[in-house]
Write a protein that holds these residues in place. Sequence first.
Motif, PDB file in Angstrom:
ATOM      1  N   PHE A  93       0.820  -1.218   0.000  1.00 50.68           N
ATOM      2  CA  PHE A  93       0.000   0.000   0.000  1.00 50.68           C
ATOM      3  C   PHE A  93       0.844   1.254   0.000  1.00 50.68           C
ATOM      4  O   PHE A  93       0.575   2.195  -0.741  1.00 50.68           O
ATOM      5  N   LYS A 150       3.773   1.487  -1.086  1.00 47.59           N
ATOM      6  CA  LYS A 150       4.395   1.537  -2.406  1.00 47.59           C
ATOM      7  C   LYS A 150       3.429   2.160  -3.407  1.00 47.59           C
ATOM      8  O   LYS A 150       3.788   3.013  -4.204  1.00 47.59           O
ATOM      9  N   LYS A 151       2.172   1.717  -3.334  1.00 40.93           N
ATOM     10  CA  LYS A 151       1.156   2.221  -4.244  1.00 40.93           C
ATOM     11  C   LYS A 151       0.960   3.726  -4.077  1.00 40.93           C
ATOM     12  O   LYS A 151       0.927   4.470  -5.057  1.00 40.93           O
ATOM     13  N   LEU A 210       3.768   5.585  -5.525  1.00 44.11           N
ATOM     14  CA  LEU A 210       3.687   5.614  -6.989  1.00 44.11           C
ATOM     15  C   LEU A 210       2.718   6.690  -7.459  1.00 44.11           C
ATOM     16  O   LEU A 210       3.007   7.420  -8.404  1.00 44.11           O
ATOM     17  N   HIS A 211       1.564   6.785  -6.777  1.00 46.67           N
ATOM     18  CA  HIS A 211       0.608   7.833  -7.151  1.00 46.67           C
ATOM     19  C   HIS A 211       1.286   9.197  -7.155  1.00 46.67           C
ATOM     20  O   HIS A 211       1.089  10.004  -8.046  1.00 46.67           O
ATOM     21  N   ARG A 240       4.102   9.433  -9.901  1.00 45.33           N
ATOM     22  CA  ARG A 240       3.579   9.500 -11.273  1.00 45.33           C
ATOM     23  C   ARG A 240       3.066  10.885 -11.604  1.00 45.33           C
ATOM     24  O   ARG A 240       3.095  11.322 -12.733  1.00 45.33           O
TER      25      ARG A 240
END
Lengths: 364, 246
Positions: free
Chosen positions: A8, A10-11, A14-15, A18
Amino acid sequence: MRGNFLSFVKKESLHILRDVRTMMIVLLIPVVLMILFGFAISTEVNNLNVAIVAPNRTEGVRQVVDRLANNPYFTVVGYDSSIDIDAALRSGKADAVVVFDEDFEHLITQRAEGIDTHPAIQFIFDASNTNIAQTGTAYLQNVVSADHLQQELLNLHLLYNPQMKSAYNFVPGIMGLIFILICAMMTSVSIVREKEMGTMEVLLVSPVRPIKIILAKMIPYFVISCINLATILLIARYLLDVPMSNGVWSIVIISVIYLLLSLALGLLISTIASSQVVALLISAMVMLLPMVMLSGMVFPIENLPTVLKPLPYIVPARWYTEANRKLMIMGLPLSAVMKEVAILIFMTFVLMGVSLKKFKDKLE
Amino acid sequence: MNDYIISVRELTKCFGDFTSVNRISFDVQRGEIFGFLGANGAGKTTAMRMLCGLSYPTSGSGTVAGWDVMREGEQIKRHIGYMSQKFSLYNDLTVWENIRLFAGIYGLSKAETERRATEVLERLNFSSERNTLVGSLPLGWKQKLSFAIATIHRPEVVFLDEPTGGVDPITRRQFWEMIYEAADGGTTIFVTTHYMDEAEYCTRVSIMVDGEVRALDTPARLKKQYATESMDEVFRILARGAKRGE
């Protein structure tokens, strides 16, 4: 289940990574604000345009004019025996006009002998901006009256910020602002975004505990805020020469508490807001504005009308700014701001408690 | 242990004075495609939320995949898959990152994730899109990927909440082929929809009106019972009696 917590985090990272544009903004806001407030915007008055009217250019007049001309705060824009004062002020050519009496030398000597005379110098100031006028006349008075007009009656010492640099005053306030901005606004928007996109629902149906989803969201923003904290402290120390004579750690400690508080505030906003726009509006209007006005960052709390006086007590930024001023500018140790620290910790717990409760209730 | 994957009795949910779901009872057999129909406001979503462990029933009892809806919501969450009406993958993550995230949530190991991801991508002919951002895929593809990810942990039952909303007929057709495939593999499908032609694809269909299940049977028998040609008619006859508005 630690694995899924990490995936999570990590996610969430990434958001953020990005979305390069938002990330750049988040990382650059502090730099821009610090430089803006440190250099460009200041309550100091610089480059005052002064026109001088002196019917006789005697030695005494020349000395005063030299002092004005050599002073970095003033620019002499005219030096004449007579000018149209009104026109000079109206056209904006001059901010102030200094008028010497025809009999300047004589009057000064008489004064020195203790004889009461009419004034020898007159200042005419454009007071359409009261701030500039107030500070400017004070400066002028100091420069002009340096030696002859009066003996030093007072002994004035300005402690902690002897040059009255406004950057010193702003840095603690700016820090209070930036962290609320980034932590509260960014976390609330990112939580509400998931609600809006419908992904929150999927996450809630999954076996992940909601509290983990929230914590995982906060961690990357906490890290970003820590980077910001480092940037701010570096700029403050090496670019704006803020003293921080008692070391940096006490500032870091209180800032981390304040960061957690801001994150809790963000979570609270996310439970109230139904869309990203609303979250942004709440952060900006309901939080940012009162924070600027009531934290003592720009307007002294003491100047508030009695009715509004209790308000700053509930504004977290006020306590943070106050403590920060003591730590950064006065160079006091952490033990001197224990009251502020205690209040901030208390506020953090209350906010965390309320927002977690509200978040859970919302799910049902 | 019976052969019912979902079994509820007198399940009720009240919000204050309002009874959103009123004593519904039904069973869903393992491996069937169960259509859960109802007009907006009939209580479908509330019922589904209770079955998914998102909300506790006010009264009644039930089991999903063998777990009690009253007490074992967390266990239920582990054993079901869910796909919502809104497209619910992350647009700013790649296909692979989305798979990895959801596999991670359901506790699949790294090797297992890798194996299943490869298999899923091959089945969907998506292998070349592994590192594409999901946001740049066409909606139909996203929808299929969504379904594949909702079943990545091989749940015994998948809840699909209006999965084909806003999708063109061809993609809907393809989507239903995926559903059939999954059902053939033994996964139970619990699906809500507003498209009555889709209701025809279901093994059995229940129709909710005003918080109650008014009809439950195979599409063929329902049509016979109401003496009509289509499920559309059946639905209209039942929904006409609804007292609740939108």
